[in-house]
Design a protein around this motif. Sequence first.
Motif, PDB file in Angstrom:
ATOM      1  N   UNK A 264      11.341  71.715  24.506  1.00 43.46           N
ATOM      2  CA  UNK A 264      12.328  72.767  23.713  1.00 43.46           C
ATOM      3  C   UNK A 264      11.728  74.258  23.914  1.00 43.46           C
ATOM      4  N   UNK A 265      10.311  74.307  24.085  1.00 43.80           N
ATOM      5  CA  UNK A 265       9.837  75.608  24.138  1.00 43.80           C
ATOM      6  C   UNK A 265      10.100  76.159  25.633  1.00 43.80           C
ATOM      7  N   UNK A 266      10.242  75.393  26.666  1.00 41.94           N
ATOM      8  CA  UNK A 266      10.484  75.791  27.836  1.00 41.94           C
ATOM      9  C   UNK A 266      11.872  76.263  27.897  1.00 41.94           C
ATOM     10  N   UNK A 267      12.747  75.468  27.174  1.00 45.53           N
ATOM     11  CA  UNK A 267      14.401  75.900  27.184  1.00 45.53           C
ATOM     12  C   UNK A 267      14.496  77.257  26.517  1.00 45.53           C
ATOM     13  N   UNK A 268      13.902  77.408  25.433  1.00 48.25           N
ATOM     14  CA  UNK A 268      14.100  78.524  24.677  1.00 48.25           C
ATOM     15  C   UNK A 268      13.368  79.826  25.539  1.00 48.25           C
ATOM     16  N   UNK A 269      12.361  79.426  26.237  1.00 45.97           N
ATOM     17  CA  UNK A 269      11.797  80.541  27.076  1.00 45.97           C
ATOM     18  C   UNK A 269      12.650  80.842  28.018  1.00 45.97           C
ATOM     19  N   UNK A 270      13.455  80.017  28.647  1.00 45.41           N
ATOM     20  CA  UNK A 270      14.138  80.357  29.763  1.00 45.41           C
ATOM     21  C   UNK A 270      15.484  81.396  29.095  1.00 45.41           C
ATOM     22  N   UNK A 271      16.124  80.773  27.849  1.00 48.64           N
ATOM     23  CA  UNK A 271      17.208  81.321  27.259  1.00 48.64           C
ATOM     24  C   UNK A 271      16.678  82.797  26.704  1.00 48.64           C
ATOM     25  N   UNK A 272      15.553  83.047  26.434  1.00 51.84           N
ATOM     26  CA  UNK A 272      14.923  84.460  26.223  1.00 51.84           C
ATOM     27  C   UNK A 272      14.975  85.347  27.351  1.00 51.84           C
ATOM     28  N   UNK A 273      15.011  84.672  28.711  1.00 49.20           N
ATOM     29  CA  UNK A 273      14.864  85.794  29.729  1.00 49.20           C
ATOM     30  C   UNK A 273      13.491  85.960  30.016  1.00 49.20           C
TER      31      UNK A 273
ATOM     32  N   UNK B 180       2.575  73.263  35.981  1.00 48.68           N
ATOM     33  CA  UNK B 180       3.810  73.793  37.022  1.00 48.68           C
ATOM     34  C   UNK B 180       4.307  72.757  37.589  1.00 48.68           C
ATOM     35  N   UNK B 181       3.575  71.482  37.599  1.00 54.49           N
ATOM     36  CA  UNK B 181       4.600  70.214  38.054  1.00 54.49           C
ATOM     37  C   UNK B 181       5.548  69.858  37.067  1.00 54.49           C
ATOM     38  N   UNK B 182       5.418  70.016  35.647  1.00 54.80           N
ATOM     39  CA  UNK B 182       6.200  69.555  34.416  1.00 54.80           C
ATOM     40  C   UNK B 182       7.199  70.490  34.623  1.00 54.80           C
ATOM     41  N   UNK B 183       6.760  72.124  34.390  1.00 54.29           N
ATOM     42  CA  UNK B 183       7.749  72.850  34.421  1.00 54.29           C
ATOM     43  C   UNK B 183       8.980  73.036  35.573  1.00 54.29           C
ATOM     44  N   UNK B 184       8.447  72.808  36.840  1.00 56.23           N
ATOM     45  CA  UNK B 184       9.331  72.703  37.945  1.00 56.23           C
ATOM     46  C   UNK B 184      10.224  71.599  37.817  1.00 56.23           C
ATOM     47  N   UNK B 185       9.743  70.263  37.196  1.00 49.67           N
ATOM     48  CA  UNK B 185      10.499  69.321  37.093  1.00 49.67           C
ATOM     49  C   UNK B 185      11.635  69.486  35.943  1.00 49.67           C
ATOM     50  N   UNK B 186      11.185  70.171  34.745  1.00 51.32           N
ATOM     51  CA  UNK B 186      12.035  70.407  33.810  1.00 51.32           C
ATOM     52  C   UNK B 186      13.161  71.329  33.991  1.00 51.32           C
ATOM     53  N   UNK B 187      13.002  72.454  34.784  1.00 50.11           N
ATOM     54  CA  UNK B 187      13.948  73.271  35.267  1.00 50.11           C
ATOM     55  C   UNK B 187      14.881  72.700  36.106  1.00 50.11           C
ATOM     56  N   UNK B 188      14.414  71.760  37.082  1.00 48.21           N
ATOM     57  CA  UNK B 188      15.434  70.965  38.033  1.00 48.21           C
ATOM     58  C   UNK B 188      16.287  70.121  37.180  1.00 48.21           C
ATOM     59  N   UNK B 189      15.611  69.438  36.170  1.00 48.58           N
ATOM     60  CA  UNK B 189      16.463  68.481  35.535  1.00 48.58           C
ATOM     61  C   UNK B 189      17.684  69.345  34.550  1.00 48.58           C
ATOM     62  N   UNK B 190      17.227  70.247  34.027  1.00 47.66           N
ATOM     63  CA  UNK B 190      17.740  71.397  33.143  1.00 47.66           C
ATOM     64  C   UNK B 190      19.000  71.724  33.720  1.00 47.66           C
ATOM     65  N   UNK B 191      18.626  72.511  35.056  1.00 50.19           N
ATOM     66  CA  UNK B 191      19.849  73.064  35.768  1.00 50.19           C
ATOM     67  C   UNK B 191      20.783  71.875  36.408  1.00 50.19           C
ATOM     68  N   UNK B 192      20.097  70.910  36.751  1.00 55.65           N
ATOM     69  CA  UNK B 192      21.328  69.868  37.288  1.00 55.65           C
ATOM     70  C   UNK B 192      22.190  69.552  36.166  1.00 55.65           C
ATOM     71  N   UNK B 193      21.546  69.257  34.570  1.00 55.62           N
ATOM     72  CA  UNK B 193      22.745  69.221  33.810  1.00 55.62           C
ATOM     73  C   UNK B 193      23.708  70.104  33.693  1.00 55.62           C
ATOM     74  N   UNK B 194      23.165  71.291  33.652  1.00 55.64           N
ATOM     75  CA  UNK B 194      24.104  72.423  33.479  1.00 55.64           C
ATOM     76  C   UNK B 194      25.098  72.384  34.543  1.00 55.64           C
ATOM     77  N   UNK B 195      24.702  72.436  35.948  1.00 52.49           N
ATOM     78  CA  UNK B 195      25.752  72.170  36.995  1.00 52.49           C
ATOM     79  C   UNK B 195      26.503  71.164  37.008  1.00 52.49           C
TER      80      UNK B 195
END
Length: 273
Positions: free
Chosen positions: A179-188, A248-263
Amino acid sequence: MRIKLQALKDAAARQDWQSALRIAAKFADLGEHKAAIVRGHQAHSNARFAKQLGRDPQGDIDAGILALCARYRLNHDGSPCEEPKAYSLKSNCIRAARKALGADAQPGEAFTLTATHAGWVWAPVSAEQVGPQAHLAATEALPASIEAPMPVTEAPEAVPAPVKPARASSEAVIAKRRLMLSEADARGFSARWLGAMQAAAAGELPEAPDFSKPTHVSGRKWLAEAVALQAAGDIEGLRALVYDPEGSTGGALHRFVRFSITALKAKAPTHAR
């Protein structure tokens, strides 16, 4: 406040994001999304001034829209999100369930708790789920006088007590980090990922991160599973994927999963959200 909030949602439903950002920017209770929403409103109202500050006006607007959707649980087309609200803390989730069901509602009896990629969510227990327990309780409450006397020939078979599920403390920590990573991305906070966020919102599937270095060996099995779920278009499988987003590993994996769901959701807008 409720009238202004409804006006905000009506503007979002019309995809009038300029009006929605203008209304939201005046709210005091925006939490972690306040900075992105205010910057998005300022970029809409005065793009020239944003450029003078060295900012990307369109990037601020897109980040503000993402933060607005995250704050008020809206889809990218402005429609209300039907997904249950997620809470970063298990205690907050229990408090929300009791507010809706009553102060005496207990986890496992009146509602269930689940740790997801976004946080803790609750759901009321259906009548079918409580039926057997209610029937058993009613049977045990019958007075002994109406039961026919039966000779006791041997000790009755002991009924094992229900096993209490273990506390999912690690799942809660993982859900909070996501959740913290998602909110960080949303805050830009991370402008380098803004292009990937916009591409995913347009339906472009992200490329898998490079985990060939030895430092990423712990995330390779999760990445392989995430790639397979993306190729199959399995949104629910991606949401249910359990991994640790730390480092860094978990962050990259999280972004890949999140962007995949969005796409995937953008490519199939009729998919259940």
